[in-house]
Scaffold this motif. Structure first.
Motif, short mmCIF file in Angstrom:
data_model
loop_
_atom_site.label_atom_id
_atom_site.label_comp_id
_atom_site.label_asym_id
_atom_site.label_seq_id
_atom_site.Cartn_x
_atom_site.Cartn_y
_atom_site.Cartn_z
N VAL A 327 38.61 3.28 -17.63
CA VAL A 327 39.53 4.75 -16.70
C VAL A 327 40.81 4.12 -17.68
O VAL A 327 41.55 4.70 -18.42
N PHE A 328 41.57 2.69 -17.04
CA PHE A 328 42.96 2.83 -17.94
C PHE A 328 43.50 2.33 -19.78
O PHE A 328 44.43 2.99 -20.11
N ARG A 329 42.12 2.26 -19.83
CA ARG A 329 42.44 1.17 -21.11
C ARG A 329 41.42 2.53 -21.99
O ARG A 329 42.31 2.22 -23.34
N ASN A 330 41.22 3.01 -21.57
CA ASN A 330 41.00 4.74 -22.68
C ASN A 330 41.38 6.14 -22.30
O ASN A 330 41.59 6.85 -22.85
N THR A 331 42.87 6.05 -21.79
CA THR A 331 43.08 6.69 -21.66
C THR A 331 44.96 6.27 -21.76
O THR A 331 45.06 5.13 -21.80
N PRO A 332 45.54 7.37 -21.96
CA PRO A 332 46.67 7.07 -22.73
C PRO A 332 47.86 6.83 -21.72
O PRO A 332 47.81 7.39 -21.02
N VAL A 333 48.79 5.93 -22.12
CA VAL A 333 49.52 5.18 -20.87
C VAL A 333 50.73 6.35 -20.95
O VAL A 333 51.44 6.51 -19.64
N LEU A 334 50.50 6.97 -21.75
CA LEU A 334 52.02 8.09 -21.06
C LEU A 334 51.12 9.37 -20.17
O LEU A 334 52.02 9.75 -19.04
N VAL A 335 49.84 9.72 -20.21
CA VAL A 335 49.38 10.19 -19.49
C VAL A 335 49.13 9.95 -17.89
O VAL A 335 49.47 10.39 -16.82
N GLN A 336 49.05 8.25 -18.07
CA GLN A 336 49.16 7.75 -16.75
C GLN A 336 50.54 8.06 -15.89
O GLN A 336 50.65 8.26 -14.80
N LEU A 337 50.99 7.75 -16.47
CA LEU A 337 53.43 7.86 -16.12
C LEU A 337 53.31 9.31 -15.84
O LEU A 337 53.42 8.90 -14.16
N TYR A 338 52.27 10.37 -16.13
CA TYR A 338 52.89 11.86 -15.75
C TYR A 338 51.86 11.81 -14.33
O TYR A 338 52.97 12.38 -12.77
N VAL A 339 50.87 11.31 -14.13
CA VAL A 339 49.54 11.63 -12.91
C VAL A 339 50.45 10.42 -12.34
O VAL A 339 50.84 10.98 -10.79
N MET A 340 50.61 9.39 -12.20
CA MET A 340 51.41 8.15 -11.28
C MET A 340 52.91 9.12 -10.74
O MET A 340 52.96 8.91 -9.31
N TYR A 341 54.09 9.82 -11.59
CA TYR A 341 54.52 10.34 -11.08
C TYR A 341 54.54 11.50 -9.93
O TYR A 341 55.23 12.00 -9.66
N PHE A 342 54.20 12.18 -11.11
CA PHE A 342 54.14 13.86 -10.46
C PHE A 342 53.50 13.74 -9.34
O PHE A 342 53.17 14.50 -8.53
N ILE A 343 52.28 12.71 -9.01
CA ILE A 343 51.02 13.36 -8.48
C ILE A 343 50.89 12.59 -7.07
O ILE A 343 51.08 12.77 -6.62
N VAL A 344 50.99 11.19 -7.73
CA VAL A 344 50.80 10.27 -7.06
C VAL A 344 52.19 9.75 -6.15
O VAL A 344 51.82 9.67 -4.72
N GLY A 345 52.27 10.07 -6.86
CA GLY A 345 54.45 9.45 -6.52
C GLY A 345 54.55 10.38 -5.42
O GLY A 345 56.18 10.21 -4.67
N THR A 346 54.40 11.79 -6.19
CA THR A 346 54.98 13.22 -5.00
C THR A 346 54.04 12.75 -3.44
O THR A 346 55.07 13.06 -2.45
N ALA A 347 52.64 13.17 -4.09
CA ALA A 347 52.07 12.12 -2.50
C ALA A 347 53.06 11.28 -2.03
O ALA A 347 52.59 11.55 0.09
N ILE A 348 53.56 10.12 -2.27
CA ILE A 348 53.77 9.26 -1.48
C ILE A 348 54.87 8.59 -1.80
O ILE A 348 55.68 7.52 -1.30
N GLU A 349 56.02 9.41 -2.09
CA GLU A 349 57.00 9.31 -2.49
C GLU A 349 57.99 8.59 -3.25
O GLU A 349 58.53 7.34 -2.45
#
Length: 482
Positions: A327-349
């Motif tokens: 998953v982490f090798r085959n997806t762009p790191v930019l997309v991972q940043l958006y998911v981590m910040y806007f989705i995961v980061g919202t759930a756990i502040e």
């Protein structure tokens, strides 16, 4: 009644925390910009500081890229957007706008070569003409609807688009009147402005749909601020201030390829002589080094664990590790940043810097795991049998035989991955981390000096990675000798 109570609670929460968080993208003159010392100045800044004062709270400005400014609001990264945002029906579907606080409009910045031939939009809308635009702005929407023949080129920042016109790379730039006029004033003889206002627009503050009480509070403040005369004073003062700063920073002129290089303007961004502290560039470099170092350390530790699990016999941990790496090798790191910040980061502040470090660590770990697995698979297992026959313990075998050989095989690939990670760390600027790339974007937005700024930033990245590569080669020599 429940919605109204929840809405009121938002305003009460802001007051209880003592902080009003304002989402903003610097560079829209004269509304918001950052000085060489990293201080916020501009009309929007002064207005929101006054609004925060009326609530007896502190104003905290959260810098973010324009394309992520509304998603950041929805994800609770800030309470309100005040960043020269035009009130548009499309945006009103996602956010709740305040009363207009400024009447603006679009103007067209023209390259000097076009000033005598282009007198209207019709003259500009012909094949062969290039119109620069800032992605996702009202100028972008306007050009899409009104220019059918000219080529539209979308850019990430208004400074880059205006610079393209000044350099002759584009024929025109459609953008908000205040910015266009200020840029033209600092580039006399290089650019001009089409006299007609091509559209009338209104700027407003934006909050989440549920936050009616916050909008009502802002509207009441705005009405009082205008009535007191402070509104007019603030706009006049900030227009003069911004024009003065830009004129001081931008005094070199250029035409086509004849460019007058000026690196001296960056000295105040390297070191603030007034407060005797690091300037915006050095502050950003420190953030880049911190994010890169922590990501490398955590990425290496997690990667070694994942690599070991991938070669283990326990099926759950083995398949989890394999899926994680894929998953982490085959997806762009930019997309991972958006998911981590806007989705995961919202759930756990999660703070932007933390989200950046976590994302880069996991991204790095996926590569370290494969590097480790490959090095172990190349290790000749017959050596272990020979060592056992000699009476060596498992720890001695690992310490003196396996580890040195595996590390020697891993090191070149690891150093390459770490160098790549330092460069990838520049992407954390898209989630508002104030690294050296974000600092450079702020500097360019104010000074319009893209060449000098990015040239220096490139040198900084090169120096960091040269030190890292040199240390890697030193370790390789030590391991060969050992």
């Amino acid at each position: 009644a429940t919605v109204k109570a929840a809405d009121q609670n938002v305003l009460e929460t802001i007051k209880s925390k003592g902080v009003l968080r304002i989402g903003i993208e610097p560079g829209f003159l004269p509304f918001e910009m950052r000085t060489p010392q990293g201080e916020w100045v501009g009309f929007d800044i002064e207005m929101m500081q006054a609004f925060a004062k009326s609530l007896n709270v502190k104003a905290e400005f959260v810098s973010t890229k324009w394309e992520g400014i509304i998603p950041g609001l929805i994800a609770n990264k800030y309470d309100i957007i005040v960043s020269g945002m035009t009130i548009k029906p499309e945006r009103a579907k996602a956010v709740l706008f305040s009363d207009p606080y400024f009447e603006a409009g679009l103007k067209i910045l023209l390259a000097e070569k076009n000033m005598t031939t282009i007198k209207s939009m019709k003259d500009l809308d012909v094949k062969g003409k290039i119109i620069a635009l800032k992605l996702g702005t009202t100028g972008d929407y306007f050009a899409k609807d009104n220019f059918k023949n000219a080529e539209l080129r979308r850019m990430d920042s208004e400074a880059d688009a205006a610079q393209a016109v000044a350099l002759g790379k584009a024929d025109a730039f459609v953008y908000d009147k205040p910015f266009v006029e200020i840029f033209a004033a600092t580039r006399k003889g290089k650019v001009g402005v089409l006299s007609d206002l091509v559209s009338k627009e209104f700027l407003g503050a934006a909050v989440q749909k549920k936050n009616q009480a916050l909008v009502d509070g802002f509207n009441a403040f705005l009405a009082g601020w205008k009535k007191s005369g402070d509104y007019d004073k603030a706009y006049r003062a900030n227009s003069i201030l911004v024009l003065g700063i830009v004129s001081w920073l931008v005094y070199s002129s250029f035409m086509n390829l004849d460019y007058d290089w000026d690196f001296l303007f960056l000295k105040d961004y390297v070191w603030d002589p007034v407060n005797n502290v690091p300037g915006l560039l050095l502050q950003g470099l420190w953030i880049t080094l911190k994010v890169s170092f922590l990501s490398i350390v955590w990425g290496t530790l997690i990667g070694l664990l994942l690599g070991a699990c991938m070669m283990g016999k326990e099926p759950v941990s083995r398949w989890f590790s394999v899926i994680f790496v894929d998953v982490f090798r085959n997806t762009p790191v930019l997309v991972q940043l958006y998911v981590m910040y806007f989705i995961v980061g919202t759930a756990i502040e999660m703070e932007p810097e933390t989200a950046g470090i976590v994302t880069l660590s996991l991204f790095c770990a996926s590569y370290v795991a494969e590097i480790f697995r490959g090095a172990v698979l190349e290790f000749e297992k017959g050596q272990i049998d020979a060592a056992k026959a000699m009476g060596l313990s498992p720890f001695q075998i690992a310490r003196h035989i396996a580890a040195p050989q595996v590390l020697r095989r891993m090191l070149p690939a690891l150093v390459g991955q770490f160098v790549s990670l330092v460069k990838d760390s520049s992407l954390v600027s898209v989630i508002s981390v104030a690294d050296v790339t974000k600092s450079a974007l702020n500097i360019v937005a104010v000074s319009f000096k893209s060449f000098e700024t990015w040239f220096v930033v490139a040198i900084l990245y090169c120096l960091v990675n040269t030190v890292l590569s040199s240390y890697g080669r030193y370790l390789e020599r030590r391991l060969r000798v050992g």
